[in-house]
Every structure is written in structure tokens, then in C-alpha cells.
Design an enzyme around this catalytic site. Structure first.
Site, PDB file in Angstrom:
ATOM      1  N   GLU A   1      -4.689  10.101  -9.875  1.00 42.57           N
ATOM      2  CA  GLU A   1      -3.982   9.682 -11.070  1.00 42.57           C
ATOM      3  C   GLU A   1      -3.430   8.291 -10.760  1.00 42.57           C
ATOM      4  OE1 GLU A   1      -0.152  10.701 -13.908  1.00 42.57           O
ATOM      5  OE2 GLU A   1      -0.088  10.997 -11.751  1.00 42.57           O
TER       6      GLU A   1
ATOM      7  N   ASP B   1      -1.201  13.127  -7.401  1.00 41.33           N
ATOM      8  CA  ASP B   1      -0.270  12.689  -8.420  1.00 41.33           C
ATOM      9  C   ASP B   1       0.307  11.306  -8.084  1.00 41.33           C
ATOM     10  OD1 ASP B   1       1.567  13.299 -10.722  1.00 41.33           O
ATOM     11  OD2 ASP B   1       3.072  13.120  -9.146  1.00 41.33           O
TER      12      ASP B   1
END
Length: 731
Positions: free
Chosen positions: A463, A410
Site C-alpha cells: 500500500e 500497510d
């Protein structure tokens, strides 16, 4: 007469000692005597029990706060236990915690301080072990700036004076083996800071925790808990090159995929999800599931991204072995499991990692380096070996203990740039004066290289929302080493386009075509994630313009375009059947919508789209090279139509994909094709069975000897309104 003076007693009595075993336990006293000391503030009397003694020997109370000792005339140390008698008559007996040698070896401490103890989770935290022939739990924690650390729990009335831990050399690691403590015990660490105030912390390495809002750690023993049955999957995975395999990923938040409303909106457990979610994902032809974080976190509304227990499976849905069962069921059904992993930041909850021993242990002290302004969280100090070790071992822990097939990292962009979401003097340049976080870059490279080394066939996915170069390039070529990267550029361009009223789309045709310019710069996954259906952005079906019918037609056309575009695919739960409301992490998806024809037929379409996608190698075998893609026509902006070809390694296998993003049917629309033959219409998003108007090409067309678009032959097709068509070449 006591062998200690009051000055020597005070560090124990006041819980201000770094080596309680220096005074407590058994010690030589002259050449022919030993002294046994015990500190137990809840005991009125303490007795020494040993096979070396003919009878119980009572220890002398040398301080009224609970410090006892007894001198025994002997030349050698001996094995013993202590029996305690409480003020109210209760008795308990156990081995003396301060009679044991350290459990961690010097080599463990060396590797940890070096940052290379890759499975340090097997040593740090709380482990049920048999140590020196005695069963109990060894507790270890890293708190380098602490003045004192204690284990507290029900077993000592949460009193930090009772089980004070020993600091192991200069490692910053504290340890204590407590006999008789087993699985299920609730505990915390009580830490005395250099400034003299006390902190109560959960165990950073705990495998399990209380169900929120409680947050104490729980002793958990993995041994014998679960027997995996996914050998076939794991063997196949190790030999699989996922870059050349189909990947249709279903992103799921376990807490809101489905709930039990008749039971006060109860969560489904991991095992209930294994019965329902696995069947659903398989039935609708997804290849992978991506789980939003399942590490322990205090707030449901954080979606799991504000992690406080990096090694603890969230207790909301069950125990660690229950999550293992869920993953095993996915694997037995040939479905891969990707897990969201959050090394980019951590919250400031008082029981968590922040200012763990009163100092900046896991984070930077300087807020310009150590705090995320956007999220109100701390940033890990990636340059500190012990912190890097914590995170690397955490990644390997999920791959090891839970057979996870991939880690999606993330917020990578926030890790890569020192000036991320900062201005002016709010950030500190690196040693070369640049904005790149060199320590984070090195950490990510190390994470990727070591993960793939230990577990061939796994995926690491970034990401990463910027144009940082080489995210999915191998580390030996100077890249970050991720397997794949989320294509945030495609997502932004494509959604901006499809949300336009069709009458204006011709002015934004570049949104469709420009992503192909950089489509092969990285190994991309096209994503329509949870982030796109929250915070007033609207659900996928509600993003679509037009009336009720057009909304569904638009969404079917958009999905067909996404699946034909080079790159793997990820969609978020609810988008497959047209969830009207934005995603709400505290509620179930609106499954009742499947009672309505339009929603059920949209789900049927996605199911077939996933099936066709898996069957056709041209749609996935060459995703990351121009060898697998060829434009047919990217210029028909006036009609909002594009067409291109996707190719497999076998030159006889290719797909012609044509998309009409206006609500106008185009008859006699000519498309150039590379070969003479029959072109089977294997997908028509406008088919009646998908709630379309059912115009199309009657299952396929023959090519004509009519040169078109720089090709020697062409097909003349009917292009339905708001549609996507796939044609498969047949000889």
C-alpha cells in the site's frame, strides 16, 4: 553460617541482578563441597531431594526474605529437586530453574544480533520444551538496556523477585527455563530499567494473549495442534505466476463482516467464519480474500492496525489452530488468503513494544525519527539488526505457521520517507541529505527477497500512495521487490469521476483516461478498500449520484469498468451488495438489505462479473504490459463514453469493453473492432436480471464492413444508460 554476606545477598533480595544463576542453584564451594541456594519468599522451609542423598535435607534460611542455602560435602554436582513448604501449610516441588544450562545456543544469539535468525520465533518468547530431560517452558526476551528482567505469572504470585532471568552474554537476550510450566499459563515480563523504575510488559514474541481488555501473554504450544489438509493448494501455489492469473480480492474485517445480534452482538469465531465466510466468498466467485490484521491489538476501532502482539493471533475469534482451520478451508475451496501486515508503526500502549526496557529498543529515541504524528504511534528502527530480525521473522512466521498466500504491507509510504507528514525541522535527512529512509528501503528489499526465497508463489503487496519508483520491480534491478502495488492514483481519479453528476463528467473525462498513462509503471492492484468507505466518505452505493435506480446503475457500470481496466482487483466487503451505511468496525454489515431486489441483484451482478472475469484470460493474462491493452476511443468526452480492448496471449482471445457514464441511451453507437466476425455480449450491466432497464444488443452483434476509428470494420451497438458492456470476439 551463611556463605554469602549481606552485600552479596542484596542483588537477589532486591531483584537487581543480571545473572541470578551466579548465586542461585548449585555451586562449587572449595574442592569437596557444593552449596545449593534457593530464593523463595513464599516458603517457610525448603528441602533438598536427590537420589544422591539418603533423605530429604532441609536448607537453612539465611535471610528472612526467603533466601535459603545448604552446603553438601561432595566433589561432584548432582541432580536434585526442591520441595517448598509455605507459611500456610501448602507444599510444592519442582526442579530448580537455576540448575539448567541456557537453552539458546551461542549460534542463535549470533544470528539474532546479526539480524539473520529468520525463524527466531522458534526460540524467542515462551516455548514448551523438554530441556535436559525435564519438561517446562523456556522464556526468552530481548531487553538490552534492562537492569533486571523477571517472568511473572500466577505460578509465582506475579512477584518479580521469584523468577529472575539470566542475561546471556552481551546479546541483550534474557532467558529462564521454568520446569513444570506448561501451555495455558498466563505471564508477563517485569523489567527494571536503568533509571530504576519497573515496567510490566507483554511478550513481544507471544503466540497467544488474553482476550482484550486483558493483555497478558499466554503460553501456547503449536505442536500437534492442527494437521493441514491443503497440500494440493500449496503445491499448486508454488508453481503459479499470479501476475498472469485472475485476482479478484474480497477485503474483510473479521470482526464486522457478520455478528450475532441475538447474543449481544457477539463476534463470529474463526470456525464459524469457516462455515459462513468461505462459502460466501466461493459462491460469489472471488479468487482471494484479504484479511485486515488478525495480530493481537487492544482496540477494535483500530481495525487491527495498532498491533501490540505481532506473533499472537487475536484471541477475539479463537485460538491459533482455529485460524489455521479457517485458512485451510479457504485453500480447500481454491481461495487464496492475503493478510494485512503492519511493520510501519506500533502503538504506545504501556504493555507493548514502546520503551520496552525503559529505553528506545524497537523505535528511535528522537521523535523526528521515531514517532508518527498522524497516528500517535512509534516508528520501528529498521536499521537495528534485532528489530529487523523481529519483523522479518514475523513476516515469515505468518507464511510458515498459517500458510498465508500473501502479505499486504500497510502504509509503505510512511516507511519510505523521513519527512512523511512532516514539515520544516520535524524530520532528519538521511546521510546524503535526502528524504528517503534508506534503512526502511533496505529492510523492505530484504523482506521481499527473503519471503519469496522461502515461499515461492506467495505475494507481497504494497500500500504505497506516492510515485516512488520501482515498488514492484525486482530487488536485483534496484526495486523494492514487491509482487504488486495498490493503485491509489487510479482509485482517487476514478472515484472523483464517478461521484460527479453525469452532466459534469465530460469536464472530468481525463480522470478516466489518465490512469492508463501510468497503468503499466508498476504491477498494480485496483483497490476500493475499507479506507474509501469510512470517515464521512460514504459507502460505495452512496457515493453514486442520481436517484435510487441511477445509484445502482452507476455502481454496476463502475465495477464493470474497474474489472476491465488493466490490473488485479480488490473490493471491500459490503460494496458487493450496496451497503448504504459507512463501514463501522463495531457492527455487522447490513445483511438484511438482501431482502430488497436492488441489493440482491447488485450482488448477482458482482457474482457474474467475478465469474466472467475469471473465465476470460483477456481480462487478466496480460495485466502489466501494453501488450494486453489497446484504446479504441478515449476521446468521446462529450458523451462520457470510453472503449478499449483487452487482449490475452492467444491473439484470437480479446474483449471489447465499452462504457457509457451518462443516463442517456446511445443507439447506433459505432465502435471500431479489429476483426470481422460475431461479437458476443458477455456482460451488460444494464440487464434486467441486474435491476437494469434491459436495453442492449440481444446477446451480441455481427461486425460490419464499415471502417471506423482506424479499424477496417466496426460494430453498431446500443449503449444503455449508465452501463458497461463486454463483447467477446467469436469467429
Amino acid at each position: 553460617m551463611a556463605t554469602l554476606n549481606e552485600h552479596e545477598m542484596n542483588p537477589i533480595l532486591n531483584a537487581q541482578i543480571k545473572d541470578p544463576a551466579y548465586l542461585l542453584g548449585m555451586h562449587q564451594l572449595g574442592e569437596e563441597k557444593v552449596v545449593i541456594r534457593a530464593f523463595e519468599p513464599y516458603a517457610e522451609k525448603v528441602f533438598l531431594i536427590s537420589d544422591q542423598l539418603e533423605e530429604e535435607v532441609e536448607l537453612e534460611l539465611i535471610h528472612g526474605d526467603g533466601l535459603f542455602e545448604r552446603v553438601i560435602e561432595t566433589e561432584e554436582f548432582f541432580d536434585y529437586e526442591l520441595k517448598y513448604r509455605g507459611y500456610h501449610g501448602g507444599e510444592w516441588q519442582r526442579k530448580d530453574p537455576y540448575s539448567f544450562q541456557p537453552y539458546l545456543s551461542d549460534y542463535d544469539l549470533y544470528l539474532f544480533s546479526e539480524g539473520n535468525h529468520h525463524r527466531v520465533y522458534e526460540k524467542m518468547g515462551a516455548h514448551v520444551v523438554t530441556h535436559q530431560g525435564v519438561k517446562g517452558t523456556v522464556f526468552t526476551v530481548w531487553a538490552p538496556e534492562a537492569e533486571r528482567v523477571s517472568v511473572i505469572g500466577n505460578f509465582n504470585s506475579w512477584d518479580g523477585r521469584v523468577h529472575q532471568m539470566k542475561l546471556l552474554g552481551h546479546s541483550g537476550v534474557w532467558e529462564l527455563f521454568i520446569p513444570g510450566i506448561g501451555e495455558g499459563e498466563v505471564y508477563r515480563f517485569e523489567i527494571l530499567s536503568k533509571e530504576g523504575y519497573t515496567l510490566i510488559k507483554s511478550d513481544p514474541y507471544a503466540f497467544y494473549s488474553e482476550v482484550r481488555p486483558a493483555n497478558a501473554s499466554v503460553v501456547y504450544d503449536y505442536n500437534g495442534k492442527y494437521e493441514w489438509q491443503d497440500d494440493h493448494w500449496m503445491e499448486k501455489r508454488a508453481k503459479t505466476n499470479w501476475l498472469e492469473r485472475p485476482m479478484s480480492i474480497y477485503e474483510v474485517n473479521l470482526g464486522s463482516w457478520a455478528r450475532v445480534p441475538e447474543e449481544e452482538n457477539r463476534f463470529l469465531s474463526y470456525r464459524e467464519l469457516a462455515d459462513k465466510l468461505v462459502d460466501y466468498v466461493k459462491e460469489h466467485n472471488y479468487t482471494h480474500v484479504e484479511l485486515m490484521p488478525v495480530a493481537e491489538h487492544p482496540l477494535d476501532e483500530s481495525w487491527g492496525y495498532q498491533v501490540t502482539g505481532y506473533f499472537a493471533v487475536t484471541s477475539r475469534f479463537g485460538k491459533p489452530e482455529d485460524l489455521m482451520y479457517l485458512i485451510d478451508e479457504f485453500h480447500k475451496n481454491d481461495i487464496g488468503v492475503i493478510l494485512d501486515w503492519v511493520p510501519g508503526h506500533f502503538p504506545k500502549d504501556a504493555h507493548g513494544l514502546g520503551r520496552f526496557d525503559g529505553s528506545a529498543v524497537y523505535e528511535h529515541l528522537d521523535p523526528r525519527l521515531g514517532e508518527h504524528q498522524d497516528w500517535g504511534t512509534y516508528i520501528f528502527n529498521y536499521g537495528r539488526n534485532e528489530v529487523k530480525n523481529f519483523l522479518i521473522s514475523n513476516a515469515l512466521y505468518w507464511l510458515d505457521k498459517f500458510h498465508i498466500d500473501g502479505l499486504r504491507v500497510d502504509a509503505v509510504a510512511s516507511m519510505l520517507y523521513l519527512d512523511y507528514s512532516r514539515e520544516g525541522d520535524q524530520w532528519v535527512p538521511n546521510k546524503y541529505g535526502g528524504r528517503e529512509n534508506l534503512e526502511a528501503i533496505e529492510f523492505l528489499q530484504y523482506f521481499n527477497s527473503i519471503s519469496h526465497e522461502y515461499y515461492p508463489g506467495i505475494l507481497t503487496i504494497a500500500e504505497e500512495s506516492t510515485a516512488f519508483e520501482g515498488v514492484s520491480k525486482p530487488t536485483y534491478l534496484g526495486g523494492l521487490g514487491f509482487s504488486m502495488k495498490w493503485n491509489m492514483g487510479w482509485m482517487n481519479d476514478a472515484l472523483e469521476y464517478i461521484e460527479k453528476d453525469p452532466i459534469y463528467r465530460k469536464y472530468h473525462h481525463n480522470n478516466l483516461t489518465f490512469p492508463f498513462v501510468y497503468a503499466f509503471n508498476e504491477n498494480f492492484i485496483l483497490v476500493l478498500s475499507h479506507d474509501e468507505v469510512v470517515h464521512m466518505k460514504g459507502s460505495m452505493i452512496n457515493k453514486m449520484p442520481g436517484d435510487y435506480w441511477q445509484k445502482f446503475a452507476n455502481l454496476r457500470a463502475f465495477y464493470s469498468y474497474m474489472y476491465a481496466h488493466p490490473g488485479k482487483n480488490l473490493t471491500f466487503m459490503g460494496g458487493e451488495f450496496g451497503q448504504w451505511k459507512e463501514w463501522n468496525a463495531t457492527q455487522s454489515l447490513d445483511w438484511n438489505l438482501l431482502d430488497f431486489e436492488a441489493h440482491q441483484k447488485l450482488l448477482d451482478f458482482v457474482t457474474d462479473l467475478n465469474g466472467i472475469y475469471q473465465e476470460e484470460a483477456a481480462l487478466w493474462e496480460i495485466d502489466f504490459s501494453y501488450d494486453g491493452f489497446e484504446w479504441i476511443d478515449c476521446h468521446d468526452a462529450d458523451n462520457s463514453i470510453i472503449s478499449f480492448m483487452r487482449k490475452a496471449k492467444n491473439p484470437d482471445e480479446f474483449i471489447i469493453a465499452v462504457f457509457n457514464f451518462t443516463p442517456i441511451e446511445r443507439s447506433n453507437y459505432r465502435v471500431g473492432v479489429p476483426r470481422e466476425g460475431y461479437y458476443e455480449e458477455i456482460l451488460n450491466s444494464n440487464a434486467e436480471k441486474y435491476w437494469g432497464s434491459n436495453s442492449g444488443n440481444m446477446g451480441g452483434v455481427w461486425s460490419e464492413d464499415h471502417p471506423w476509428q482506424n479499424r477496417e470494420c466496426s460494430i453498431n451497438i446500443t449503449l444503455p444508460p449508465l452501463s458497461g458492456l463486454y463483447f467477446k470476439f467469436k469467429r
